[in-house]
Design a protein around this motif. Structure first.
Motif, PDB file in Angstrom:
ATOM      1  N   VAL A  31      -5.275   1.391  -4.857  1.00 14.15           N
ATOM      2  CA  VAL A  31      -4.114   0.776  -4.208  1.00 14.15           C
ATOM      3  C   VAL A  31      -4.541   0.040  -2.944  1.00 14.15           C
ATOM      4  CG1 VAL A  31      -1.934   1.246  -3.028  1.00 14.15           C
ATOM      5  CG2 VAL A  31      -2.458   2.392  -5.194  1.00 14.15           C
ATOM      6  N   SER A  32      -5.438   0.632  -2.184  1.00 12.68           N
ATOM      7  CA  SER A  32      -5.917  -0.007  -0.961  1.00 12.68           C
ATOM      8  C   SER A  32      -6.629  -1.322  -1.269  1.00 12.68           C
ATOM      9  CB  SER A  32      -6.864   0.939  -0.219  1.00 12.68           C
ATOM     10  OG  SER A  32      -7.382   0.327   0.943  1.00 12.68           O
TER      11      SER A  32
ATOM     12  N   SER B 164      -3.666  -3.849  -2.987  1.00 12.36           N
ATOM     13  CA  SER B 164      -2.374  -4.125  -2.379  1.00 12.36           C
ATOM     14  C   SER B 164      -2.345  -5.574  -1.903  1.00 12.36           C
ATOM     15  CB  SER B 164      -2.110  -3.175  -1.208  1.00 12.36           C
ATOM     16  OG  SER B 164      -3.099  -3.306  -0.209  1.00 12.36           O
TER      17      SER B 164
ATOM     18  N   ARG C 208       0.857  -1.190   0.000  1.00 13.38           N
ATOM     19  CA  ARG C 208       0.000   0.000   0.000  1.00 13.38           C
ATOM     20  C   ARG C 208       0.893   1.240   0.000  1.00 13.38           C
ATOM     21  NH1 ARG C 208      -5.299   0.828   3.904  1.00 13.38           N
ATOM     22  NH2 ARG C 208      -6.031   2.785   2.962  1.00 13.38           N
TER      23      ARG C 208
ATOM     24  N   SER D 192       2.029   5.257  -1.050  1.00  8.61           N
ATOM     25  CA  SER D 192       1.352   6.555  -1.029  1.00  8.61           C
ATOM     26  C   SER D 192       1.966   7.581  -1.978  1.00  8.61           C
ATOM     27  CB  SER D 192       1.323   7.121   0.392  1.00  8.61           C
ATOM     28  OG  SER D 192       2.632   7.256   0.894  1.00  8.61           O
TER      29      SER D 192
END
Length: 247
Positions: A230-231, A234, A166, A168
């Motif tokens: 992405v969350s 992942s 995950r 950023s």
């Protein structure tokens, strides 16, 4: 790249303004706002090869390789027709792309560039080749990079982590001695059955059009829909972070 194995390469028809098979420009296709006016003759300097599967592990499937013989970078507006192994039309298969060459979003440098094709609808797994129609070609506003801009996933503190985690932020690195402009896509791949090519099942933009300085780096934050994607994905089996020349 997604993680997996792969299978067969096919040659697409070269085009110059229209299909060699005699089909005209695709009805209703229009460039995105700001692409510009068509430049006669540029379409004849573009050539295409569809590579369904390279036959090598850890490589992307369903590649449209684009060769640009013009001395400058160009922006094409393309449309596609799916074909089966007998070179027969697959009329119910919709062809779209990851990088947006059918929307005037992809810049092709002098030499070679590529897009990634996506197939959907009845017969999608029967695609063995594609016909390409060049609807419009214009000179690019900025020159595309000779080398691909590479991507590296970062955590909130700027530390390098795997793209399967995950992340950023994404760090972009430009090897060329001049600035380039790119967009970034977070791509989720399917897990194909034996003998099928791998599809990009979900594509989410990360940030917007980004300038990467000469022989330098830029960092793009992962926010909004990209952070949600992405969350969700992942620790998933097959994802990529791809940067591509754009304007």
């Amino acid at each position: 790249m997604g993680r997996r194995r792969l299978v067969g390469a096919c040659l697409a028809m070269a085009v110059g303004g229209m299909l060699l098979s005699g089909c005209g420009k695709a009805a209703g296709v229009r460039p995105d706002r700001g692409v510009g006016e068509d430049v006669p003759g540029l379409s004849k300097q573009l050539h295409f090869e569809y590579i369904g599967d390279s036959g090598e592990d850890e490589t992307i499937n369903q590649i449209l390789q684009i060769t640009n013989d013009h001395v400058r970078s160009v922006v094409p507006l393309l449309s596609f027709t799916a074909l089966d192994k007998n070179h027969e039309l697959l009329p119910e298969v919709k062809v779209s792309t990851v990088y947006g060459s059918e929307r005037g979003k992809l810049v092709i440098p002098y030499g070679t560039g590529y897009d990634i094709l996506r197939f959907s609808g009845p017969g999608a797994h029967d695609v063995a080749d594609v016909d390409v129609t060049v609807n419009l070609v214009v000179p690019a506003q900025m020159e595309a990079g000779e080398h691909d801009v590479t991507t590296q996933a970062l955590d909130g503190q700027g530390r390098e982590i795997s793209r399967f985690e995950r992340f950023s932020k994404v760090r972009l690195t430009n090897e060329d001695p001049y600035p380039v402009w790119v967009r970034v896509a977070y791509v989720v791949w399917d897990q194909p059955a034996e003998g099928d090519t791998q599809q990009a099942v979900d594509v989410t933009p990360i940030g917007g059009l980004t300038r990467v300085p000469p022989s330098g780096t830029a960092v793009v934050k992962v926010t909004g829909a990209a952070a949600d994607a992405v969350s969700r994905n992942s620790r998933g089996p097959a994802v990529s972070i791809k940067a591509y020349n754009s304007q």
